[in-house]
Design a protein around this motif. Sequence first.
Motif, PDB file in Angstrom:
ATOM      1  N   SER A 148       0.916  -1.217   0.022  1.00  0.00           N
ATOM      2  CA  SER A 148      -0.011  -0.099   0.017  1.00  0.00           C
ATOM      3  C   SER A 148       0.877   1.066  -0.078  1.00  0.00           C
ATOM      4  O   SER A 148       0.278   2.266  -0.122  1.00  0.00           O
ATOM      5  CB  SER A 148      -0.753  -0.217   1.285  1.00  0.00           C
ATOM      6  OG  SER A 148      -0.123   0.297   2.560  1.00  0.00           O
ATOM      7  N   HIS A 149       2.086   1.280   0.403  1.00  0.00           N
ATOM      8  CA  HIS A 149       2.865   2.252   0.384  1.00  0.00           C
ATOM      9  C   HIS A 149       3.925   2.397  -0.793  1.00  0.00           C
ATOM     10  O   HIS A 149       4.858   3.409  -0.710  1.00  0.00           O
ATOM     11  CB  HIS A 149       3.688   2.376   1.730  1.00  0.00           C
ATOM     12  CG  HIS A 149       2.849   2.895   2.991  1.00  0.00           C
ATOM     13  ND1 HIS A 149       2.034   2.052   3.569  1.00  0.00           N
ATOM     14  CD2 HIS A 149       2.831   4.087   3.508  1.00  0.00           C
ATOM     15  CE1 HIS A 149       1.337   2.807   4.546  1.00  0.00           C
ATOM     16  NE2 HIS A 149       1.937   3.937   4.451  1.00  0.00           N
ATOM     17  N   LEU A 150       3.902   1.427  -1.729  1.00  0.00           N
ATOM     18  CA  LEU A 150       4.777   1.548  -2.769  1.00  0.00           C
ATOM     19  C   LEU A 150       4.185   2.479  -3.673  1.00  0.00           C
ATOM     20  O   LEU A 150       2.998   3.076  -3.800  1.00  0.00           O
ATOM     21  CB  LEU A 150       4.680   0.026  -3.651  1.00  0.00           C
ATOM     22  CG  LEU A 150       5.633  -0.979  -3.181  1.00  0.00           C
ATOM     23  CD1 LEU A 150       5.332  -2.262  -3.848  1.00  0.00           C
ATOM     24  CD2 LEU A 150       7.154  -0.696  -3.094  1.00  0.00           C
ATOM     25  N   PRO A 151       4.976   3.185  -4.609  1.00  0.00           N
ATOM     26  CA  PRO A 151       4.550   3.929  -5.618  1.00  0.00           C
ATOM     27  C   PRO A 151       3.630   3.261  -6.453  1.00  0.00           C
ATOM     28  O   PRO A 151       3.669   2.006  -6.675  1.00  0.00           O
ATOM     29  CB  PRO A 151       5.776   4.270  -6.522  1.00  0.00           C
ATOM     30  CG  PRO A 151       7.153   4.089  -5.590  1.00  0.00           C
ATOM     31  CD  PRO A 151       6.681   3.018  -4.466  1.00  0.00           C
ATOM     32  N   GLU A 152       2.562   3.861  -6.951  1.00  0.00           N
ATOM     33  CA  GLU A 152       1.346   3.405  -8.006  1.00  0.00           C
ATOM     34  C   GLU A 152       1.872   2.405  -8.753  1.00  0.00           C
ATOM     35  O   GLU A 152       1.490   1.335  -8.919  1.00  0.00           O
ATOM     36  CB  GLU A 152       0.377   4.481  -8.305  1.00  0.00           C
ATOM     37  CG  GLU A 152      -0.878   3.805  -8.824  1.00  0.00           C
ATOM     38  CD  GLU A 152      -1.685   5.009  -9.308  1.00  0.00           C
ATOM     39  OE1 GLU A 152      -2.662   4.503  -9.879  1.00  0.00           O
ATOM     40  OE2 GLU A 152      -1.374   6.099  -9.138  1.00  0.00           O
ATOM     41  N   ALA A 153       2.806   2.672  -9.536  1.00  0.00           N
ATOM     42  CA  ALA A 153       3.123   1.951 -10.683  1.00  0.00           C
ATOM     43  C   ALA A 153       3.893   0.632 -10.201  1.00  0.00           C
ATOM     44  O   ALA A 153       3.584  -0.404 -10.853  1.00  0.00           O
ATOM     45  CB  ALA A 153       4.174   2.707 -11.422  1.00  0.00           C
ATOM     46  N   THR A 156       1.175  -1.595  -8.718  1.00  0.00           N
ATOM     47  CA  THR A 156       0.125  -2.052  -9.770  1.00  0.00           C
ATOM     48  C   THR A 156       0.958  -3.153 -10.574  1.00  0.00           C
ATOM     49  O   THR A 156       0.099  -4.225 -10.827  1.00  0.00           O
ATOM     50  CB  THR A 156      -0.111  -0.876 -10.990  1.00  0.00           C
ATOM     51  OG1 THR A 156      -0.931   0.238 -10.199  1.00  0.00           O
ATOM     52  CG2 THR A 156      -1.031  -1.450 -12.156  1.00  0.00           C
ATOM     53  N   ALA A 157       1.945  -2.872 -10.903  1.00  0.00           N
ATOM     54  CA  ALA A 157       2.855  -4.255 -11.551  1.00  0.00           C
ATOM     55  C   ALA A 157       2.697  -5.298 -10.820  1.00  0.00           C
ATOM     56  O   ALA A 157       2.556  -6.565 -11.056  1.00  0.00           O
ATOM     57  CB  ALA A 157       4.078  -3.793 -11.718  1.00  0.00           C
ATOM     58  N   ALA A 176      -9.398  -4.924  -7.194  1.00  0.00           N
ATOM     59  CA  ALA A 176     -10.382  -3.647  -6.835  1.00  0.00           C
ATOM     60  C   ALA A 176     -10.552  -3.589  -5.172  1.00  0.00           C
ATOM     61  O   ALA A 176     -10.468  -2.482  -4.548  1.00  0.00           O
ATOM     62  CB  ALA A 176     -11.539  -3.676  -7.637  1.00  0.00           C
ATOM     63  N   ALA A 177     -10.877  -4.752  -4.645  1.00  0.00           N
ATOM     64  CA  ALA A 177     -10.965  -4.899  -3.255  1.00  0.00           C
ATOM     65  C   ALA A 177      -9.626  -4.438  -2.373  1.00  0.00           C
ATOM     66  O   ALA A 177      -9.808  -3.726  -1.556  1.00  0.00           O
ATOM     67  CB  ALA A 177     -11.412  -6.331  -3.003  1.00  0.00           C
ATOM     68  N   PHE A 178      -8.578  -4.821  -3.077  1.00  0.00           N
ATOM     69  CA  PHE A 178      -7.182  -4.638  -2.094  1.00  0.00           C
ATOM     70  C   PHE A 178      -6.984  -3.084  -2.421  1.00  0.00           C
ATOM     71  O   PHE A 178      -6.839  -2.645  -1.139  1.00  0.00           O
ATOM     72  CB  PHE A 178      -6.054  -5.378  -3.034  1.00  0.00           C
ATOM     73  CG  PHE A 178      -4.832  -5.328  -2.514  1.00  0.00           C
ATOM     74  CD1 PHE A 178      -4.383  -6.048  -1.580  1.00  0.00           C
ATOM     75  CD2 PHE A 178      -4.030  -4.016  -2.665  1.00  0.00           C
ATOM     76  CE1 PHE A 178      -3.003  -5.849  -0.974  1.00  0.00           C
ATOM     77  CE2 PHE A 178      -2.921  -3.776  -2.047  1.00  0.00           C
ATOM     78  CZ  PHE A 178      -2.469  -4.839  -0.990  1.00  0.00           C
ATOM     79  N   GLU A 179      -7.284  -2.525  -3.330  1.00  0.00           N
ATOM     80  CA  GLU A 179      -7.058  -1.099  -3.539  1.00  0.00           C
ATOM     81  C   GLU A 179      -7.923  -0.131  -2.538  1.00  0.00           C
ATOM     82  O   GLU A 179      -7.672   0.830  -2.087  1.00  0.00           O
ATOM     83  CB  GLU A 179      -6.918  -0.639  -4.924  1.00  0.00           C
ATOM     84  CG  GLU A 179      -6.028  -0.949  -5.938  1.00  0.00           C
ATOM     85  CD  GLU A 179      -4.393  -0.236  -5.468  1.00  0.00           C
ATOM     86  OE1 GLU A 179      -4.525   0.369  -4.366  1.00  0.00           O
ATOM     87  OE2 GLU A 179      -3.546  -0.334  -6.492  1.00  0.00           O
TER      88      GLU A 179
END
Length: 253
Positions: A148-153, A156-157, A176-179
């Motif tokens: 959850s604290h990683l940069p979005e890219a 997402t990868a 979706a549930a995770f995000e």
Amino acid sequence: MAEPSKRRAPAAERTILILDKLSAHPSPLGVSELAREMGLPKSSVYGICETLVAAGVLHSEPDGYSLSAHCLRWSSAYLTRSSLISEFQRVLSRDDRLANYTVTLSTLEQGQVVYLACRNSDRPLGFTFQIGMRLPAVYSATGKAMLSHLPEAERTAILHLPWPAPFTPNSVRDIAAFEADAQIWRQNGYAIDNGEIREGMVCLGAPILGPAGSPVAGIAISMTSAEASQVKQTELGAAIRDIAKSLAQHYTG
């Protein structure tokens, strides 16, 4: 199952031998000298060395090959983990808030968490954490916290890797549930695994953030569902969040 010797990779073994030889020598070594000292064909030594040069691990110099600064990444990673583990163990010895609970330290490797240190409680959880154990990051408390604290890219990868088979009916089923939950974890400073690794076990995990703000490790506390009242979760969540911040300060020196 194949014998352990049949699973070994000769090219990898030769690569390690070459790196060991170069690290022990004060000046560059040529192909002939490396091949002679290790009893290997020159063609094999040359191919490995040139591959390492292309990868940035070795320098090709007029009188042979030498290690590049790339190798410092490995020593730095090892020393950082060792330092964090030592500080983690010191925290456990002096923080009474964690005395009766299972506590773990882990790091994120792609879609998995790898456990670096753990102290299993005498209280039965029905699950034992072990050093070197790997679990799906999307189901574990520290994995959730770090992701959850990683940069979005980067997040997402990892989330688009093949989704692991659920461990329990509670395991989060999709991105979706995770995000949606990740927003809450970032706000609270810790994430929750509520029976996703094992039914009847609740874990709270907080990220240990490096200087750039990305997670370098995670710390978690585990308990039974019967112990995990909302009041207790809030209390212990704040505790591991504070400890994670303290470990982060140790990490940044």
